[in-house]
Design a protein around this motif. Structure first.
Motif, PDB file in Angstrom:
ATOM      1  N   ALA A  22      33.453  35.888  35.134  1.00  0.00           N
ATOM      2  CA  ALA A  22      32.383  35.554  34.195  1.00  0.00           C
ATOM      3  C   ALA A  22      31.090  35.154  34.897  1.00  0.00           C
ATOM      4  CB  ALA A  22      32.842  34.436  33.261  1.00  0.00           C
ATOM      5  N   ASN A  23      31.156  34.778  36.188  1.00  0.00           N
ATOM      6  CA  ASN A  23      29.953  34.427  36.942  1.00  0.00           C
ATOM      7  C   ASN A  23      29.363  35.626  37.685  1.00  0.00           C
ATOM      8  OD1 ASN A  23      30.147  31.748  36.170  1.00  0.00           O
ATOM      9  ND2 ASN A  23      31.328  31.142  37.989  1.00  0.00           N
ATOM     10  N   GLY A  24      29.988  36.780  37.527  1.00  0.00           N
ATOM     11  CA  GLY A  24      29.500  37.966  38.221  1.00  0.00           C
ATOM     12  C   GLY A  24      30.025  38.086  39.637  1.00  0.00           C
ATOM     13  N   ASP A  25      31.070  37.347  39.978  1.00  0.00           N
ATOM     14  CA  ASP A  25      31.653  37.412  41.325  1.00  0.00           C
ATOM     15  C   ASP A  25      32.905  38.290  41.311  1.00  0.00           C
ATOM     16  OD1 ASP A  25      29.777  35.603  42.432  1.00  0.00           O
ATOM     17  OD2 ASP A  25      30.919  33.910  41.603  1.00  0.00           O
ATOM     18  N   PRO A  26      33.175  38.975  42.414  1.00  0.00           N
ATOM     19  CA  PRO A  26      34.381  39.807  42.466  1.00  0.00           C
ATOM     20  C   PRO A  26      35.641  38.951  42.486  1.00  0.00           C
ATOM     21  CG  PRO A  26      33.333  39.729  44.629  1.00  0.00           C
ATOM     22  CD  PRO A  26      32.390  39.054  43.671  1.00  0.00           C
ATOM     23  N   VAL A  27      36.680  39.412  41.805  1.00  0.00           N
ATOM     24  CA  VAL A  27      37.950  38.691  41.721  1.00  0.00           C
ATOM     25  C   VAL A  27      38.848  39.127  42.871  1.00  0.00           C
ATOM     26  CG1 VAL A  27      39.998  38.272  40.324  1.00  0.00           C
ATOM     27  CG2 VAL A  27      37.756  38.512  39.216  1.00  0.00           C
TER      28      VAL A  27
ATOM     29  N   ILE B 222      42.147  50.438  34.323  1.00  0.00           N
ATOM     30  CA  ILE B 222      41.938  49.413  33.303  1.00  0.00           C
ATOM     31  C   ILE B 222      41.147  48.233  33.860  1.00  0.00           C
ATOM     32  CG2 ILE B 222      44.003  50.027  31.994  1.00  0.00           C
ATOM     33  CD1 ILE B 222      45.358  47.568  33.232  1.00  0.00           C
ATOM     34  N   GLY B 223      40.447  48.420  34.956  1.00  0.00           N
ATOM     35  CA  GLY B 223      39.652  47.336  35.512  1.00  0.00           C
ATOM     36  C   GLY B 223      38.621  46.860  34.494  1.00  0.00           C
ATOM     37  N   GLN B 224      38.542  45.563  34.283  1.00  0.00           N
ATOM     38  CA  GLN B 224      37.640  45.010  33.285  1.00  0.00           C
ATOM     39  C   GLN B 224      36.826  43.878  33.894  1.00  0.00           C
ATOM     40  OE1 GLN B 224      37.428  46.150  29.942  1.00  0.00           O
ATOM     41  NE2 GLN B 224      38.662  47.809  30.786  1.00  0.00           N
ATOM     42  N   GLN B 225      35.875  43.392  33.113  1.00  0.00           N
ATOM     43  CA  GLN B 225      35.085  42.245  33.524  1.00  0.00           C
ATOM     44  C   GLN B 225      35.403  41.074  32.590  1.00  0.00           C
ATOM     45  OE1 GLN B 225      30.972  43.143  34.466  1.00  0.00           O
ATOM     46  NE2 GLN B 225      31.375  45.328  34.292  1.00  0.00           N
ATOM     47  N   ALA B 226      35.619  39.919  33.170  1.00  0.00           N
ATOM     48  CA  ALA B 226      35.883  38.729  32.361  1.00  0.00           C
ATOM     49  C   ALA B 226      34.735  38.556  31.365  1.00  0.00           C
ATOM     50  CB  ALA B 226      36.004  37.499  33.249  1.00  0.00           C
ATOM     51  N   GLY B 227      35.080  38.377  30.120  1.00  0.00           N
ATOM     52  CA  GLY B 227      34.068  38.332  29.061  1.00  0.00           C
ATOM     53  C   GLY B 227      34.190  39.522  28.141  1.00  0.00           C
TER      54      GLY B 227
ATOM     55  N   VAL C 145      53.711  48.233  52.433  1.00  0.00           N
ATOM     56  CA  VAL C 145      52.259  48.160  52.360  1.00  0.00           C
ATOM     57  C   VAL C 145      51.847  46.742  51.995  1.00  0.00           C
ATOM     58  CG1 VAL C 145      52.304  48.919  49.949  1.00  0.00           C
ATOM     59  CG2 VAL C 145      50.178  49.115  51.268  1.00  0.00           C
ATOM     60  N   TYR C 146      50.733  46.292  52.582  1.00  0.00           N
ATOM     61  CA  TYR C 146      50.099  45.029  52.205  1.00  0.00           C
ATOM     62  C   TYR C 146      48.636  45.324  51.925  1.00  0.00           C
ATOM     63  CZ  TYR C 146      48.029  40.411  52.363  1.00  0.00           C
ATOM     64  OH  TYR C 146      47.317  39.272  52.045  1.00  0.00           O
ATOM     65  N   VAL C 147      48.113  44.751  50.842  1.00  0.00           N
ATOM     66  CA  VAL C 147      46.732  45.010  50.455  1.00  0.00           C
ATOM     67  C   VAL C 147      46.064  43.702  50.057  1.00  0.00           C
ATOM     68  CG1 VAL C 147      47.334  45.467  48.037  1.00  0.00           C
ATOM     69  CG2 VAL C 147      45.223  46.428  48.989  1.00  0.00           C
ATOM     70  N   ILE C 148      44.765  43.605  50.330  1.00  0.00           N
ATOM     71  CA  ILE C 148      43.965  42.449  49.930  1.00  0.00           C
ATOM     72  C   ILE C 148      42.551  42.929  49.670  1.00  0.00           C
ATOM     73  CG2 ILE C 148      43.325  41.824  52.303  1.00  0.00           C
ATOM     74  CD1 ILE C 148      43.535  38.861  51.402  1.00  0.00           C
ATOM     75  N   GLY C 149      41.852  42.265  48.745  1.00  0.00           N
ATOM     76  CA  GLY C 149      40.481  42.673  48.479  1.00  0.00           C
ATOM     77  C   GLY C 149      39.855  41.860  47.373  1.00  0.00           C
ATOM     78  N   GLU C 150      38.591  42.139  47.115  1.00  0.00           N
ATOM     79  CA  GLU C 150      37.837  41.496  46.040  1.00  0.00           C
ATOM     80  C   GLU C 150      37.143  42.586  45.231  1.00  0.00           C
ATOM     81  OE1 GLU C 150      35.164  38.750  47.853  1.00  0.00           O
ATOM     82  OE2 GLU C 150      36.736  37.307  48.378  1.00  0.00           O
ATOM     83  N   GLY C 151      37.297  42.517  43.910  1.00  0.00           N
ATOM     84  CA  GLY C 151      36.653  43.495  43.044  1.00  0.00           C
ATOM     85  C   GLY C 151      37.263  44.881  43.126  1.00  0.00           C
ATOM     86  N   VAL C 152      38.542  44.972  43.491  1.00  0.00           N
ATOM     87  CA  VAL C 152      39.179  46.288  43.631  1.00  0.00           C
ATOM     88  C   VAL C 152      40.439  46.426  42.781  1.00  0.00           C
ATOM     89  CG1 VAL C 152      38.265  46.743  45.935  1.00  0.00           C
ATOM     90  CG2 VAL C 152      40.428  45.487  45.690  1.00  0.00           C
ATOM     91  N   SER C 153      40.653  45.518  41.840  1.00  0.00           N
ATOM     92  CA  SER C 153      41.868  45.561  41.037  1.00  0.00           C
ATOM     93  C   SER C 153      42.054  46.909  40.353  1.00  0.00           C
ATOM     94  CB  SER C 153      41.854  44.455  39.980  1.00  0.00           C
ATOM     95  OG  SER C 153      42.974  44.534  39.133  1.00  0.00           O
TER      96      SER C 153
ATOM     97  N   ASP D  19      38.071  43.011  37.652  1.00  0.00           N
ATOM     98  CA  ASP D  19      37.336  43.230  38.895  1.00  0.00           C
ATOM     99  C   ASP D  19      36.280  42.151  39.119  1.00  0.00           C
ATOM    100  OD1 ASP D  19      38.581  45.575  39.809  1.00  0.00           O
ATOM    101  OD2 ASP D  19      37.326  46.835  38.537  1.00  0.00           O
ATOM    102  N   ILE D  20      35.604  41.742  38.037  1.00  0.00           N
ATOM    103  CA  ILE D  20      34.458  40.828  38.119  1.00  0.00           C
ATOM    104  C   ILE D  20      34.683  39.664  37.161  1.00  0.00           C
ATOM    105  CG2 ILE D  20      31.954  40.619  37.878  1.00  0.00           C
ATOM    106  CD1 ILE D  20      31.769  43.642  38.244  1.00  0.00           C
TER     107      ILE D  20
END
Length: 368
Positions: free
Chosen positions: A274-279, A257-262, A240-248, A271-272
């Motif tokens: 400190a600037n509110g952008d998806p990781v 355990i998805g968290q937001q920086a900060g 399997v190969y996976v890629i994405g933003e905000g889906v950790s 997932d997100i």
């Protein structure tokens, strides 16, 4: 003996054989509920696990390794549990089917929890079961409950429709409950699955909506491609190969355990930023298994995740994580499975720190 009596004896023998066949089929299918037309099959297993960690106590499975940092105190650990003991029932009547299944991994281990609770009719599924975004080729058949990185592997409440284009090709779409506490809408998924003999290929996508710490909406997306093949007698390959933003938080090792920086709670699974952008995250996993004999199977598994740099990343935040497994499974009888496994786990941090751990895990499983 007359021809008539011979025919009667033959008919009686055929009738007895037919009754024996029906009784055997009934036994194999499970309990038939009288008067309702519903067939119920009860199944499950009793399982015992023992494990030993070389440096860090990861708990009953290796999910805890994602949150061990280079500053964590070393604490080797030996433990045992029966959390994976499982019980379930499947039922069907006409075109309707349902499944209810649970184990004892609730509250981190020791409490009963629901794994599956859904009904299926005419291509529709309603209830809790595996996410439509899950990678069918996700490495499997490991002793550890969590397994290796590389794709989604979780269950969710959902409504899903699957359309069979042909015997080989299916299309499916779903609306699913997103378990992140900061979700802003349901998870939307779509998948294409193609089978050709013993080979399977799946492309899946997911879209989610999240709220950042200021309450603004953030969009996340993910895509995965997976495959299962049996290129030789007794051999199985999965990848399997996976890629994405905000889906950790939807992926293995980030699941739950998805968290937001900060939010200084975890150092992984963001997932997100400190600037509110998806990781952004990408990863892969594979499994190579071979049946040495009908009773003995060996496998090698490996998985890896890598995070892009993001605003608010900390020195101890995970940059990448990888695990490798060597597993041996032995079935001395049809309902008994014995297995032993070696794990090697490695974690790198944005600040340059590194963490590694080794685990030996063994189990005995008695199915019914």
């Amino acid at each position: 003996m007359t021809a008539s009596s011979g025919a009667s004896a033959q008919s009686l023998a055929e009738l007895e054989a037919r009754v024996a066949q029906l009784e055997a089929e009934k036994e194999n299918k499970g309990l038939v509920v009288s008067g309702s037309g519903m067939e119920l099959t009860f199944y499950g297993y009793v399982r015992a696990d023992i494990y030993a960690d070389s440096k860090y106590n990861m708990g009953p499975n290796n999910l805890g390794f994602a949150n061990i940092t280079s500053e964590s105190p070393e604490d080797d650990k030996f433990g045992a549990h029966a959390y994976q003991t499982r019980i379930g029932v499947r039922g069907s009547t006409g075109d309707f089917r349902f499944n209810f299944e649970g184990d004892f991994y609730g509250s981190g281990g020791g409490s009963f929890r629901i794994r599956h609770a859904y009904g299926e009719y005419a291509g529709w599924i309603l209830g809790q079961t595996w996410s439509n975004w899950n990678a069918d080729g996700n490495p499997a058949a490991m002793v550890d409950f969590n397994g290796v990185p590389g794709g989604a592997g979780y269950r969710a409440m959902q409504i899903r429709y699957t359309h069979a284009v042909s015997d080989a090709l299916t299309l499916s779409a779903s609306l699913e409950d997103d378990f992140a506490s900061y979700k802003s809408r349901p998870l939307v998924t779509g998948a294409v699955r193609f089978t050709q003999g013993d080979n399977m290929y799946k492309l899946a996508v997911a879209s989610r909506g999240l709220d950042d710490l200021s309450g603004d909406s953030v969009s996340g997306w993910g895509a995965s491609i997976s495959a299962v093949a049996k290129p030789w007698e007794g051999g199985t390959l999965r990848g399997v190969y996976v890629i994405g933003e905000g889906v950790s938080s939807l992926l293995n090792y980030g699941n739950g355990i998805g968290q937001q920086a900060g939010q200084a709670t975890f150092k992984s699974g963001y997932d997100i930023d400190a600037n509110g952008d998806p990781v952004r995250i990408s990863g892969y996993g594979f499994d190579i298994a071979h049946a040495i004999t009908p009773k003995l199977e060996l496998s090698v598994s490996y998985g890896h995740y890598d995070y892009d740099d993001f605003a608010g990343m900390e020195a101890l935040s995970v940059k990448d994580i990888s695990t490798g497994f060597l597993t041996a499974r032995y079935k001395p009888a049809d309902n008994i499975l014995l297995a032993i496994e070696y794990q090697r786990l490695q974690r790198k941090e944005f600040g340059g720190g590194k963490v590694d751990n080794d685990r030996i895990n063994a189990m005995a499983q008695f199915s019914f």
